[in-house]
Design a protein around this motif. Structure first.
Motif, PDB file in Angstrom:
ATOM      1  N   TYR A 167       0.849  -1.199   0.000  1.00 46.38           N
ATOM      2  CA  TYR A 167       0.000   0.000   0.000  1.00 46.38           C
ATOM      3  C   TYR A 167       0.879   1.241   0.000  1.00 46.38           C
ATOM      4  CZ  TYR A 167       1.175   0.378   4.969  1.00 46.38           C
ATOM      5  OH  TYR A 167       1.860   0.496   6.153  1.00 46.38           O
ATOM      6  N   GLU A 168       0.368   2.297  -0.598  1.00 50.45           N
ATOM      7  CA  GLU A 168       1.074   3.590  -0.624  1.00 50.45           C
ATOM      8  C   GLU A 168       0.686   4.345   0.642  1.00 50.45           C
ATOM      9  OE1 GLU A 168       0.545   7.316  -3.336  1.00 50.45           O
ATOM     10  OE2 GLU A 168       1.692   5.837  -4.485  1.00 50.45           O
ATOM     11  N   SER A 169       1.685   4.685   1.431  1.00 54.47           N
ATOM     12  CA  SER A 169       1.403   5.260   2.746  1.00 54.47           C
ATOM     13  C   SER A 169       0.966   6.724   2.676  1.00 54.47           C
ATOM     14  CB  SER A 169       2.628   5.135   3.654  1.00 54.47           C
ATOM     15  OG  SER A 169       3.730   5.806   3.083  1.00 54.47           O
ATOM     16  N   LYS A 170       0.303   7.138   3.754  1.00 51.28           N
ATOM     17  CA  LYS A 170      -0.116   8.533   3.931  1.00 51.28           C
ATOM     18  C   LYS A 170      -0.001   8.844   5.425  1.00 51.28           C
ATOM     19  CE  LYS A 170      -4.616   6.518   3.285  1.00 51.28           C
ATOM     20  NZ  LYS A 170      -5.741   6.329   2.423  1.00 51.28           N
ATOM     21  N   PRO A 171      -0.132  10.102   5.837  1.00 51.21           N
ATOM     22  CA  PRO A 171       0.106  10.444   7.250  1.00 51.21           C
ATOM     23  C   PRO A 171      -0.746   9.655   8.255  1.00 51.21           C
ATOM     24  CG  PRO A 171       0.137  12.426   5.933  1.00 51.21           C
ATOM     25  CD  PRO A 171      -0.296  11.319   5.012  1.00 51.21           C
ATOM     26  N   ALA A 172      -1.964   9.283   7.867  1.00 52.23           N
ATOM     27  CA  ALA A 172      -2.819   8.511   8.782  1.00 52.23           C
ATOM     28  C   ALA A 172      -2.171   7.180   9.179  1.00 52.23           C
ATOM     29  CB  ALA A 172      -4.187   8.262   8.139  1.00 52.23           C
ATOM     30  N   ASP A 173      -1.256   6.687   8.344  1.00 47.44           N
ATOM     31  CA  ASP A 173      -0.602   5.401   8.629  1.00 47.44           C
ATOM     32  C   ASP A 173       0.395   5.478   9.784  1.00 47.44           C
ATOM     33  OD1 ASP A 173      -1.926   3.771   6.688  1.00 47.44           O
ATOM     34  OD2 ASP A 173      -0.765   4.791   5.133  1.00 47.44           O
ATOM     35  N   VAL A 174       0.571   6.665  10.359  1.00 48.68           N
ATOM     36  CA  VAL A 174       1.386   6.765  11.575  1.00 48.68           C
ATOM     37  C   VAL A 174       0.741   5.913  12.683  1.00 48.68           C
ATOM     38  CG1 VAL A 174       0.331   8.833  12.624  1.00 48.68           C
ATOM     39  CG2 VAL A 174       2.775   8.381  12.948  1.00 48.68           C
ATOM     40  N   LEU A 175      -0.558   5.675  12.549  1.00 47.78           N
ATOM     41  CA  LEU A 175      -1.270   4.788  13.468  1.00 47.78           C
ATOM     42  C   LEU A 175      -0.717   3.359  13.371  1.00 47.78           C
ATOM     43  CD1 LEU A 175      -3.570   4.921  15.544  1.00 47.78           C
ATOM     44  CD2 LEU A 175      -5.175   4.391  13.692  1.00 47.78           C
ATOM     45  N   ARG A 176      -0.328   2.952  12.159  1.00 47.04           N
ATOM     46  CA  ARG A 176       0.281   1.625  11.971  1.00 47.04           C
ATOM     47  C   ARG A 176       1.652   1.574  12.652  1.00 47.04           C
ATOM     48  NH1 ARG A 176      -2.065  -0.744   6.416  1.00 47.04           N
ATOM     49  NH2 ARG A 176      -0.785  -2.534   7.000  1.00 47.04           N
ATOM     50  N   SER A 177       2.396   2.659  12.553  1.00 48.21           N
ATOM     51  CA  SER A 177       3.704   2.730  13.231  1.00 48.21           C
ATOM     52  C   SER A 177       3.508   2.567  14.735  1.00 48.21           C
ATOM     53  CB  SER A 177       4.391   4.070  12.946  1.00 48.21           C
ATOM     54  OG  SER A 177       4.480   4.320  11.560  1.00 48.21           O
ATOM     55  N   LEU A 178       2.495   3.249  15.259  1.00 47.40           N
ATOM     56  CA  LEU A 178       2.186   3.175  16.693  1.00 47.40           C
ATOM     57  C   LEU A 178       1.827   1.753  17.106  1.00 47.40           C
ATOM     58  CD1 LEU A 178       1.386   4.468  19.497  1.00 47.40           C
ATOM     59  CD2 LEU A 178      -0.928   4.617  18.551  1.00 47.40           C
ATOM     60  N   LYS A 179       0.871   1.141  16.400  1.00 47.34           N
ATOM     61  CA  LYS A 179       0.375  -0.189  16.771  1.00 47.34           C
ATOM     62  C   LYS A 179       1.487  -1.239  16.679  1.00 47.34           C
ATOM     63  CE  LYS A 179      -4.479   0.644  15.602  1.00 47.34           C
ATOM     64  NZ  LYS A 179      -5.001   0.410  16.962  1.00 47.34           N
ATOM     65  N   ALA A 180       2.299  -1.161  15.609  1.00 45.57           N
ATOM     66  CA  ALA A 180       3.384  -2.133  15.444  1.00 45.57           C
ATOM     67  C   ALA A 180       4.436  -1.967  16.535  1.00 45.57           C
ATOM     68  CB  ALA A 180       4.020  -1.969  14.062  1.00 45.57           C
ATOM     69  N   THR A 181       4.725  -0.729  16.907  1.00 42.09           N
ATOM     70  CA  THR A 181       5.710  -0.454  17.965  1.00 42.09           C
ATOM     71  C   THR A 181       5.206  -0.973  19.313  1.00 42.09           C
ATOM     72  OG1 THR A 181       6.550   1.492  16.787  1.00 42.09           O
ATOM     73  CG2 THR A 181       7.005   1.379  19.144  1.00 42.09           C
ATOM     74  N   ALA A 182       3.930  -0.727  19.586  1.00 34.43           N
ATOM     75  CA  ALA A 182       3.337  -1.185  20.850  1.00 34.43           C
ATOM     76  C   ALA A 182       3.390  -2.705  20.945  1.00 34.43           C
ATOM     77  CB  ALA A 182       1.897  -0.695  20.954  1.00 34.43           C
ATOM     78  N   GLN A 183       3.039  -3.370  19.854  1.00 37.30           N
ATOM     79  CA  GLN A 183       3.042  -4.836  19.819  1.00 37.30           C
ATOM     80  C   GLN A 183       4.460  -5.375  19.990  1.00 37.30           C
ATOM     81  OE1 GLN A 183       1.367  -6.406  16.188  1.00 37.30           O
ATOM     82  NE2 GLN A 183       0.680  -8.283  17.183  1.00 37.30           N
ATOM     83  N   LEU A 184       5.396  -4.763  19.299  1.00 41.38           N
ATOM     84  CA  LEU A 184       6.797  -5.193  19.344  1.00 41.38           C
ATOM     85  C   LEU A 184       7.403  -5.029  20.735  1.00 41.38           C
ATOM     86  CD1 LEU A 184       9.180  -6.097  17.463  1.00 41.38           C
ATOM     87  CD2 LEU A 184       9.663  -3.678  17.113  1.00 41.38           C
ATOM     88  N   LYS A 185       7.086  -3.930  21.380  1.00 39.76           N
ATOM     89  CA  LYS A 185       7.661  -3.634  22.687  1.00 39.76           C
ATOM     90  C   LYS A 185       6.850  -4.204  23.854  1.00 39.76           C
ATOM     91  CE  LYS A 185      10.383   0.551  21.883  1.00 39.76           C
ATOM     92  NZ  LYS A 185      11.557   0.081  22.615  1.00 39.76           N
ATOM     93  N   GLY A 186       5.629  -4.644  23.543  1.00 39.55           N
ATOM     94  CA  GLY A 186       4.774  -5.142  24.613  1.00 39.55           C
ATOM     95  C   GLY A 186       4.371  -4.039  25.580  1.00 39.55           C
ATOM     96  N   VAL A 187       4.179  -2.843  25.012  1.00 40.19           N
ATOM     97  CA  VAL A 187       3.799  -1.677  25.813  1.00 40.19           C
ATOM     98  C   VAL A 187       2.441  -1.180  25.314  1.00 40.19           C
ATOM     99  CG1 VAL A 187       4.440   0.697  26.440  1.00 40.19           C
ATOM    100  CG2 VAL A 187       6.213  -1.036  26.213  1.00 40.19           C
ATOM    101  N   ASP A 188       1.638  -0.669  26.215  1.00 40.97           N
ATOM    102  CA  ASP A 188       0.323  -0.142  25.906  1.00 40.97           C
ATOM    103  C   ASP A 188       0.395   0.949  24.821  1.00 40.97           C
ATOM    104  OD1 ASP A 188      -2.524   0.135  26.657  1.00 40.97           O
ATOM    105  OD2 ASP A 188      -1.886   2.150  27.232  1.00 40.97           O
TER     106      ASP A 188
END
Length: 254
Positions: free
Chosen positions: A215-236
């Motif tokens: 997919y071609e990213s757009k600024p709203a996809d910063v939410l994906r960065s957040l969710k992936a980081t939270a999952q990876l780190k095991g942090v809320d």
């Protein structure tokens, strides 16, 4: 809904900017740092930031990919334009080094380092943070930033060695997490190893992400960065959103 900041977006390259901004606001984005890469891009980035005042903040730069075929006088012109408009910029970027063989073929490592050095001195003189591109040039990029004595720098979409990452963090610099945190192993390792107080979120849009489904990213996809980081780190997710937004606001003086 979280309050998020996309700290690295190429808004001048988006096909439907108004829609992208609207979608970003809808998912909780409260600010976007728009990065320039060459003269035309910097001009457009400034125009966009004026149109979306207090939501889009401009960073002005000269990307290593853009050096191919530039005369030294054109490089001077680019730097002069950045300096003339530096008062309204929240950072100098995107700047850096790229040692991919296709890039080095058209812009030597020596030329890239010389231009980066000049841009970093400019950033330091005006007390602006630097947004660093460092593909296959992680150690050299870090060394230049550190040797010049930069107060603030973020190494965006970092995929380099853990040893360089430790040096970056020890020096007080930042790393940014992109949507590639969902799947890119080297980037995932960097995000995992970076403490939360040294982490920013970004999209680098309109970069294309994804392995199976692209997919071609757009600024709203910063939410994906957040969710992936939270999952990876095991942090809320809420804790990551709060800390990274605070980091970004402080880093860019927003």
């Amino acid at each position: 809904m979280y309050r998020l900041i996309d700290t690295h977006a190429h808004l001048d390259e988006l096909k439907n900017l108004d829609l992208a901004i609207e979608e970003a606001r809808e998912v909780g984005v409260i600010a976007i740092v728009a990065v320039g890469t060459n003269y035309q891009s910097n001009v457009k980035t400034l125009e966009i930031s004026q149109r979306y005042d207090s939501f889009v903040y401009p960073a002005l730069g000269l990307h290593p990919w853009e050096l191919a075929g530039l005369e030294s006088s054109q490089i001077d012109d680019n730097l002069r334009f950045i300096e003339q408009n530096i008062a309204v910029a929240v950072a100098i970027g995107e700047i850096g080094l790229d040692y991919d063989k296709r890039v080095v073929k058209t812009a030597s490592k020596e030329l890239q380092k010389e231009v980066l050095r000049r841009l970093l001195y400019l950033a330091k003189r005006y007390a602006k943070p630097a947004i660093i591109h460092s593909r296959y040039a992680w150690k050299d990029s870090f060394q230049l930033v550190k040797d010049i004595g930069m107060g603030k720098a973020v190494f965006h979409w970092f995929t380099g060695f853990s040893s360089v990452l430790r040096d970056i963090i020890d020096a007080g610099y930042f790393i940014s997490a992109t949507p590639a945190t969902e799947y890119h192993e080297e980037h995932r390792r960097a995000v995992r190893e970076t403490p939360l107080n040294r982490l920013l979120l970004e999209t680098d849009c309109p970069v294309t992400y994804g392995r199976e489904t692209k997919y071609e990213s757009k600024p709203a996809d910063v939410l994906r960065s957040l969710k992936a980081t939270a999952q990876l780190k095991g942090v809320d997710e809420a804790a990551i959103a709060e800390q990274t937004t605070k980091n970004a606001a402080t880093f860019f003086s927003l």
